[in-house]
Structure formats: C-alpha cells, structure tokens
Design an enzyme around this catalytic site. Structure first.
Site, PDB file in Angstrom:
ATOM      1  N   SER A 158      14.629  21.788 -16.568  1.00  0.00           N
ATOM      2  CA  SER A 158      13.421  22.557 -16.826  1.00  0.00           C
ATOM      3  C   SER A 158      13.813  23.852 -17.520  1.00  0.00           C
ATOM      4  O   SER A 158      14.866  24.430 -17.233  1.00  0.00           O
ATOM      5  CB  SER A 158      12.722  22.867 -15.501  1.00  0.00           C
ATOM      6  OG  SER A 158      11.920  24.025 -15.636  1.00  0.00           O
TER       7      SER A 158
ATOM      8  N   HIS B 243       0.834  -1.225   0.000  1.00  0.00           N
ATOM      9  CA  HIS B 243       0.000   0.000   0.000  1.00  0.00           C
ATOM     10  C   HIS B 243       0.860   1.264   0.000  1.00  0.00           C
ATOM     11  O   HIS B 243       0.422   2.309   0.481  1.00  0.00           O
ATOM     12  CB  HIS B 243      -0.945   0.045   1.211  1.00  0.00           C
ATOM     13  CG  HIS B 243      -1.664  -1.241   1.468  1.00  0.00           C
ATOM     14  ND1 HIS B 243      -2.913  -1.505   0.970  1.00  0.00           N
ATOM     15  CD2 HIS B 243      -1.281  -2.347   2.151  1.00  0.00           C
ATOM     16  CE1 HIS B 243      -3.295  -2.720   1.348  1.00  0.00           C
ATOM     17  NE2 HIS B 243      -2.312  -3.261   2.056  1.00  0.00           N
TER      18      HIS B 243
ATOM     19  N   GLU C  74       9.475   8.438 -17.122  1.00  0.00           N
ATOM     20  CA  GLU C  74       8.115   8.954 -17.326  1.00  0.00           C
ATOM     21  C   GLU C  74       7.603   8.589 -18.717  1.00  0.00           C
ATOM     22  O   GLU C  74       6.444   8.212 -18.899  1.00  0.00           O
ATOM     23  CB  GLU C  74       8.096  10.480 -17.179  1.00  0.00           C
ATOM     24  CG  GLU C  74       8.257  10.959 -15.752  1.00  0.00           C
ATOM     25  CD  GLU C  74       8.403  12.476 -15.701  1.00  0.00           C
ATOM     26  OE1 GLU C  74       7.426  13.153 -15.391  1.00  0.00           O
ATOM     27  OE2 GLU C  74       9.503  12.978 -15.995  1.00  0.00           O
TER      28      GLU C  74
END
Ligand code: ARG
Length: 481
Positions: A301, A180, A314
């Site tokens: 970035s 979990h 990703e």
C-alpha cells in the site's frame, strides 16, 4: 448515359494504383460510387485497428483459395505462383512491421489485397474471384479461434497440473469444509484443490466442443448465395485443416454462434477462476490465515506500510465481469439481425480477442499463484478441530446403533447446544456426558467421532477419504501428464 466524374481523383479506375500526396487511394469497391467516402465514415467503419491480428489466417486462407481456384481452372499455374509469392512477401512485411498501412484500408482483408496488387501487379486483382469478405472474415476468425483455443486449452491443463501437484504435496492437510461459509465438515485440502481440477476439466470440455463445432469451412459461401466458380470446397477444407464445409451459404456468412459459444465457455471458465480468486483472497486474510501468497505476486500500500495485498486474484475476479460483458455484447449484437451478413457482425472481433486475451492471462497467472502457495497447515487443522464439525459424525454414530437419522440429528443437535452453552468442544466430552443425551452411546463413541474417522468413512467414489483422493490424484496425473 453520362459518366460523372468523382470529385477528387476520380476517373477511370487504376487498379492497384496508390494515391499521391494528399490524395485518397481508390477503394477496392469504388466502381459504383460517385463520391469518395467521407473521412468520418472511414474512421467509423474501419476495423483495421483490431482485425490486423487476423493477418496470418487471412494469408493462409488466401493461399488455399488461390490453389482451389487453380484446381477449378479459374487461375493458371503462373498466376497462382505469383500470387502465393506475393502473399508470402505481404506476410513478411506484416511480420517485420514493414507493411505500409494506409488509413483508407477498411480492414485487414482489403489491406492485404491492396498491397498484393501493388507488389505483383493487376493479377493480384484475381485473388478475390469467387470470394467475399463475408465468407473470408468468418474463415479468418475460425482459423484464429482454432489456434487460440488450442493454446488456452494447454494453459488450462497447466493450471490443473498446478492444483494436482499441490494436492499431492499436501495429502495429509485437513481443513474445514464449508457450506454457507460456515464450517461444516472436515475435508482434505487436497480434496478441496481437486474440486477446481474438475471444474477446469469441464471448462476444457466446453472449449473442445466449441472448437469442434467451429471446425467447418465457410469459404465458398461467397457474399451470401454461394459461388459461380466450380471450386472444390472439400479440397479447400483439407488444405486448411477443417473437418467439414458449411452446408448453407446464408448461414455461413451470418453465423457467429461459434464466437458466442467460445465467449460462453470463457465466461464459465472465468467464473471458476473468480471463485478460486475469492478463496485465495479470503484464505490469505488475517481472519483465515490458511495460506500465504508469494511476495512476488502481491503488492503493498502506498500509505499503510504493513499491507500485503492480493491484487492478482482480485484482478482476476475483477476481469471476470469484462469477459461476461463481451458475451452479453455479442448476444445482443446478434439478436435482431436479419439474414444474412450485416456489418454489425464486425463487432464480434474485439469481444472475442479481448475475452481470449483476458482469459489466457488469467489462466496463466492463476497457475503461478497456485504453484506459489504456502499452506499454513496448523491453522487449517485448528479450524477443522473446532466449531463442531463432527456433529454429523455423532449423529451417524447413533444411526449405526439403530437410531433413526432424524432422531439422531436431533440428539446430536442437543449435544452441540449444551457444548455451546458450556463453552466446550465435542472432543472435551466424556462417555458419561454423552450418555446423558442417549443411552445408545457406547464405549466406541469417543473413538468413532474423530476427524480422522470422519475423513476415513467418506470412502465412496467422490468422497474426501485419503485413499479416494490419492486415487483421483493418480488418475489425474496420468490424464494430464
Ligand atoms: N470488416 C468486416 C467484418 O469484420 C469484413 C466484412 C465486410 N463485409 C462487408 N460486406 N462490408 O465483418
């Protein structure tokens, strides 16, 4: 019966003739048509843009078909020699980018046959004897997949090796295992890494199974009913390296189970890569700080100077959806098709090509990521040592002292509750503290309830004990090479 002329450039068929300027060339199937194909239809139905990559397999299949026709007494030695020479020339043209593609070539099969006839003359028109593009395209796709799966299997093996290497290099690193996404019990990082090797092992099994099932020669099924010529299909299968021949011509030209199986195996593989990617993203975050990805595999970035983004995992995660999409698309394409061949089936190729290209690229780059990981062992150890990961050990200790597990679980739970209230960890407790909860706690309790002990005791097959993990690493090193 009057013979009407076709509006543009019709008349008697000039086999193999190419059109002059402004004129569309004859289609290989133009015999029964009065009108030329509409340009719009030509563009709409064409598959040449994507099926041209099947050319090596198409030519390989055609050469085997020629040889089979010769053996069947349909073609003479001379004809076959000339055809094979011509096909090899066509192949060279395709390889070197000299092949004169024609927009009116519907697909790679017709383009190659058209060009062959241009090169060797009317005898090229004999190549398609006893064959249809329906059995031909299934053949090409199977040949392509056998090869493509072979290199993907190799890529997955390299990814497995990367995991095993990292597991070997970090055998002493302890981390929290999660359920979990809550800290659960301590495990070895190596054990966690090897979990992916097991997943990938099943992926390889699925790909091998799929490859085994598609290793069947469809050629000889003709358009749908079989062929009139006395071809020895087993001979063709041998020439092309197939283990068996299809037993039903209708099935042979309409079956794409094999492509669906491959897409399904690739979807599961991508799901595994996506789970790995998710962990790499999480673990490299400021919140976890378990690992560092190589700078060369991250991006910055355009606005925030401090950012180092895990774009590669990703994107692997993102591309997973695309592969699932291809599986769903092909399942849907097939679900309403009556037997046997339907043009809908042409939609199979882009799905298969893109799924394979995507999965191959993701496997390759994932191996690089795994190879390039830096492990922050101190952060992992810190996390493994806080958060009451040893509460189960505490309960199991009480079981060894004769307490039923349910009661032991309850007692350990009360210990954790008290620690939470007092802001303490289990390791801060003294024997006196423990005995306040149960007099079954004895001197050995403090030694038993440690991370090392917890790991050591998980010594059954499949457990995280160091000895077990090491043995699995050795077995995998032997198996994977
Ligand atoms: N381009 C077709 C495909 O990909 C080849 C088979 C065409 N057969 C036909 N009867 N039109 O499926």
């Amino acid at each position: 019966m009057t013979q009407r002329k076709k509006p543009r450039g019709g008349g008697p068929r000039r086999s193999g003739a190419r059109a002059g300027a402004g004129q569309q060339p004859e289609k290989l199937w133009s015999g029964r048509f009065r009108e030329r194909t509409d340009r719009l239809v030509e563009t709409f139905t064409a598959s040449l843009g994507f099926d041209r990559r099947l050319y090596p397999y198409d030519i390989q299949g055609s050469i085997a078909h020629c040889k089979t026709l010769e053996r069947a007494g349909v073609l003479s030695r001379r004809e076959v020699v000339s055809m094979i020479r011509g096909l090899e020339e066509v192949k060279r043209e395709l390889e070197t980018g000299r092949f004169p593609f024609d927009p009116s070539d519907e697909d790679i099969h017709m383009a190659i046959e058209r060009r062959l006839t241009e090169l060797i003359g009317p005898v090229g028109g004999k190549l398609h004897t006893g064959r249809s593009r329906n059995d031909q395209v299934s053949l090409d796709l199977r040949l392509f997949l056998k090869e493509a799966l072979g290199s993907l299997l190799e890529g997955v093996r390299r990814l497995q090796q990367a995991f095993v290497k990292q597991a070997r290099a970090h055998l002493d690193v302890v981390m929290p295992g999660y359920t979990h996404l809550q800290r659960a019990q301590p495990v070895l990082l190596a054990h966690h890494l090897l979990a992916y090797v097991e997943m990938l092992e099943r992926d390889r099994g699925r790909m091998q199974d799929a490859r085994g099932r598609l290793d069947v020669l469809p050629l000889g099924a003709g358009a749908l009913a079989g062929t009139n010529y006395p071809v020895d299909r087993v001979y063709t299968a041998k020439l092309l390296g197939f283990s068996a021949v299809t037993e039903n011509s209708l099935d042979a030209v309409s079956d794409r189970d094999f492509a669906i199986e491959v897409l399904s195996a690739l979807s599961i593989l991508m799901m595994h890569l996506s789970r790995l990617s998710e962990e790499l993203v999480l673990w490299s975050s400021q919140e976890f700080q378990f690992i560092e990805l190589p700078d060369s595999f991250c991006t910055g970035s355009s606005m925030m100077p401090q950012k180092k983004n895990p774009d590669v995992p990703e994107l692997v995660r993102g591309k997973t959806g695309r592969v699932y999409g291809h599986l769903l698309a092909l399942l849907t394409t097939l679900k309403g098709l009556p037997l046997s061949y339907n043009r809908d089936l042409q939609e199979d190729k882009e799905a298969v090509f893109d799924a394979l290209d995507t999965a191959s690229a993701c496997v390759e780059i994932s191996a690089e990521l795994v190879n390039g990981l830096t492990v922050h062992r101190a952060a992992m150890a810190r996390a493994a040592n806080s958060g009451y990961l040893l509460a189960t050990e505490l309960a199991d200790y009480l079981v060894t002292k004769g307490m039923p597990f349910r009661k032991a679980h309850e007692t350990a739970g009360r210990v954790v509750r008290a620690c939470l209230d007092e802001g303490r960890e289990l390791r801060d407790l003294t024997l006196t503290d423990l005995r306040a909860f149960s007099d079954r706690f004895e001197k050995d309790a403090l030694d038993a309830v440690t991370v090392e002990g917890a790991l050591e005791r998980k010594s059954q097959i499949g457990g995280t004990a160091r000895k077990r993990v090491e043995a699995r690493i050795r077995a995998l090193e032997r198996a994977l090479g």
